[in-house]
Scaffold this motif. Sequence first.
Motif, PDB file in Angstrom:
ATOM      1  N   LEU A  27       3.528  -4.237   0.088  1.00  0.00           N
ATOM      2  CA  LEU A  27       4.633  -4.405  -0.490  1.00  0.00           C
ATOM      3  C   LEU A  27       5.484  -5.265   0.185  1.00  0.00           C
ATOM      4  O   LEU A  27       5.349  -5.828   1.057  1.00  0.00           O
ATOM      5  CB  LEU A  27       5.098  -3.013  -0.334  1.00  0.00           C
ATOM      6  CG  LEU A  27       5.337  -2.079   1.025  1.00  0.00           C
ATOM      7  CD1 LEU A  27       6.423  -2.701   1.713  1.00  0.00           C
ATOM      8  CD2 LEU A  27       5.530  -0.781   0.819  1.00  0.00           C
ATOM      9  N   ASN A  38       9.725   1.922   2.391  1.00  0.00           N
ATOM     10  CA  ASN A  38       9.177   1.766   0.913  1.00  0.00           C
ATOM     11  C   ASN A  38       7.657   2.167   0.971  1.00  0.00           C
ATOM     12  O   ASN A  38       7.277   2.677  -0.144  1.00  0.00           O
ATOM     13  CB  ASN A  38       9.064   0.207   0.878  1.00  0.00           C
ATOM     14  CG  ASN A  38      10.523  -0.194   0.524  1.00  0.00           C
ATOM     15  OD1 ASN A  38      11.656   0.532   0.391  1.00  0.00           O
ATOM     16  ND2 ASN A  38      10.706  -1.674   0.367  1.00  0.00           N
ATOM     17  N   VAL A  42       6.194   4.371  -1.811  1.00  0.00           N
ATOM     18  CA  VAL A  42       5.091   3.810  -2.848  1.00  0.00           C
ATOM     19  C   VAL A  42       3.966   4.720  -2.610  1.00  0.00           C
ATOM     20  O   VAL A  42       2.998   4.848  -3.441  1.00  0.00           O
ATOM     21  CB  VAL A  42       4.943   2.368  -2.732  1.00  0.00           C
ATOM     22  CG1 VAL A  42       3.979   1.902  -3.530  1.00  0.00           C
ATOM     23  CG2 VAL A  42       6.412   1.697  -2.901  1.00  0.00           C
TER      24      VAL A  42
ATOM     25  N   GLU B  35      10.046  -1.575  -5.336  1.00  0.00           N
ATOM     26  CA  GLU B  35       9.921  -0.790  -4.282  1.00  0.00           C
ATOM     27  C   GLU B  35      11.251   0.217  -4.295  1.00  0.00           C
ATOM     28  O   GLU B  35      11.136   1.453  -4.200  1.00  0.00           O
ATOM     29  CB  GLU B  35      10.013  -1.496  -3.190  1.00  0.00           C
ATOM     30  CG  GLU B  35       8.681  -1.996  -2.443  1.00  0.00           C
ATOM     31  CD  GLU B  35       8.451  -3.437  -3.097  1.00  0.00           C
ATOM     32  OE1 GLU B  35       9.382  -3.937  -4.246  1.00  0.00           O
ATOM     33  OE2 GLU B  35       7.447  -4.114  -2.932  1.00  0.00           O
TER      34      GLU B  35
ATOM     35  N   LEU C  78       3.146  -2.538  -9.194  1.00  0.00           N
ATOM     36  CA  LEU C  78       3.162  -2.891  -7.677  1.00  0.00           C
ATOM     37  C   LEU C  78       1.974  -2.960  -7.073  1.00  0.00           C
ATOM     38  O   LEU C  78       1.558  -4.164  -6.429  1.00  0.00           O
ATOM     39  CB  LEU C  78       4.089  -1.932  -6.834  1.00  0.00           C
ATOM     40  CG  LEU C  78       4.302  -2.335  -5.473  1.00  0.00           C
ATOM     41  CD1 LEU C  78       5.692  -1.228  -4.899  1.00  0.00           C
ATOM     42  CD2 LEU C  78       3.627  -2.250  -4.285  1.00  0.00           C
ATOM     43  N   SER C  82       0.402  -6.789  -5.702  1.00  0.00           N
ATOM     44  CA  SER C  82      -0.234  -7.216  -4.516  1.00  0.00           C
ATOM     45  C   SER C  82      -1.440  -7.531  -4.501  1.00  0.00           C
ATOM     46  O   SER C  82      -1.753  -8.505  -3.781  1.00  0.00           O
ATOM     47  CB  SER C  82      -0.148  -5.717  -3.768  1.00  0.00           C
ATOM     48  OG  SER C  82       0.955  -5.322  -3.800  1.00  0.00           O
TER      49      SER C  82
END
Lengths: 95, 251, 311
Positions: A27, A38, A42, B35, C78, C82
């Motif tokens: 991240l 985070n 996450v 995030e 996300l 990544s």
Amino acid sequence: MEKKNWPLWEVFLRSRSGLHHVHAGSLHAADSEMALNNARDVYTRRNEGVSIWVIESKNIIANDPSESESFFEPASDKIYRHPTFYEMPNELKHI
Amino acid sequence: MLKQKISAYSILLGDQSLILGQRLGELCGHGPILEVDIAMTNIALDLLGQARLYYQLAAELSDTYEDEDQIAFLRREKDYNNCVLVEMPNGDFGDTIVRQYLFDVYHLMFLNQLKESNEKRLKAIAEKSIKEVRYHLNFSGDWILRLGKGTEVSNQKIQKAVDTLWPYTKELVQSSELETEMHGFGIAPNLADLEDEYYRQVKSKFAEAEIKLPEDKWSQIQGKKGLHSEHFGYLLSDLQYLQRSYPNSKW
Amino acid sequence: MDKFEQAFQNKLDNEEKIEPKDWMPEKYRKTLIRQISQHAHSEIVGMLPEGNWITRAPSMRRKIGLLAKVQDEAGHGLYLYSAAETLGIDRAELFDQLHSGIAKYSSIFNYPTISWSDIGAIGWLVDGAAIMNQVMLTRASYGPYARAMVRICKEESFHQRQGYEMMVSLANGTEEQKEMAQDSLNRWWWPSLMMFGPSNAESTHSAQSMAWKIKRKSNDDLRQQFVDVTVPQAEYLGLKIPDDKLKWNEERGHYDFGEINWDEFWEVVKGNGPCNKERLETRVKAHENGAWVREAAMAYSEKLNTAVNHK
């Protein structure tokens, strides 16, 4: 314009006590404190962890895959490191 | 009857969480970075979860309301007793963070008191929620520092947000009639007892974040009595839209 | 074929994963970046049509379920960004490609959500279609992509269920609710079938992706599989799938179905769908509005670091 993007961090989770931390993913975060937060937000939304490690991705040192042969193969024929290499009398059970 | 009053009090507490959760819900998909989007949605989900617990308790005790949804979706504007701070619009990220921080400081102090309540079920909700809210405060407090001390632009923006929202803090630490009565029964904390500590914490954080303290001015904000801002009607139109348009439906 | 290429091909043949630092053909890398980022963009843009209904969800239970679902999509975006970043490209650059219109995302999200039942239909049909594709991708040859997909599939299992549960409530509800549900099925059925992409003959990237074991099944096979499992679900709901040619074919052991309107498909891909412009503008706006926030956080950390180093 943005001057600098948040760097990339790698996240490792211990799913419960007694187990190793395992790589969960990565991240972006501005710093280590934020990276931890985070990571919590996450990667542990479903109770996946009881402990978190983060490390900035650029600080991970990895071997060069093109040299894997010399790096790893020499270990493959050292069978004397494994218990089955040694012969035991059949009569013995607990050894 | 005491039961009905506890029910009303539980609704008031649920309203704070519901309305702030509703506001944060608007932001899902629009955050400054993925995030942070995810983090703020976690907060929204915590708050909505708390609202459900309060409403479910309220419905159980109530002679008027049958279930959590009737309470959440089918009351009139003036029957919502949340403080006005939580209904304030999201604005920019600075406004959102300041609103969150000002509420979180109060919220954590409040829950720490509520967990001493002699009403066992409220005590249980407080004990569960404290863990969540401690994290909320950690998040919003961290961002207060980042924005306050980050760049000139971020400092200006957060200063503006503080100036706007400051008057809405008073209401947090002033008991309404219902709250005072509940305090009398040992069910609710006396909010006035929180006042000094609340402002001490907020002021020290703002000083650290290089945010100037606004002057205290006269203000008459009484969301907890059902007097809301102009923003609130719009919030309710969204919130109640389906329940009002299709009455008596199951979803 | 040089020895690097040979090693790469051997790995593929032996079903071994390719990992970030391994040698790989440049085209393989590019294909992956394109496909993974397209997938990531779809998750992020996909938040918008559903997010649209978070504030209006009709019950506390539905509100929480939807919010958690849309949040998952942010998470999935996300994870996928990544995975793409392991190929040597930064998320910021991928965002630029999305925002400038160079990169594509799934066209399904360019359709509007105009009623609450659309949220049910998306969970049921769109997530249903997506899951078929994603289950296949858990076996993709690129390690980080496959691992991201494993995580995503685990999390997504609730998405389709929450959508279908919503449809069950509506189908068993008042006349108005039933009508709403049918209307959503009418509008979302065909776009859902289009999600699997052009048929095999027309698909430019398919053959190569299959050879590289990024994709494991053809678009048409996945589409057929989707139709076969979805028809009984619609029947259970008492809703009618808007296709007169839909019929069980005993001989093939599959449902036959009508022709997809490919003109519509290509028009939406080209940017002429009902919401293309709006979706992109919303993403750009969120990103631009966040710039000062990201910058402030970075500036703060840098100041903190400097302070520590001077001590």
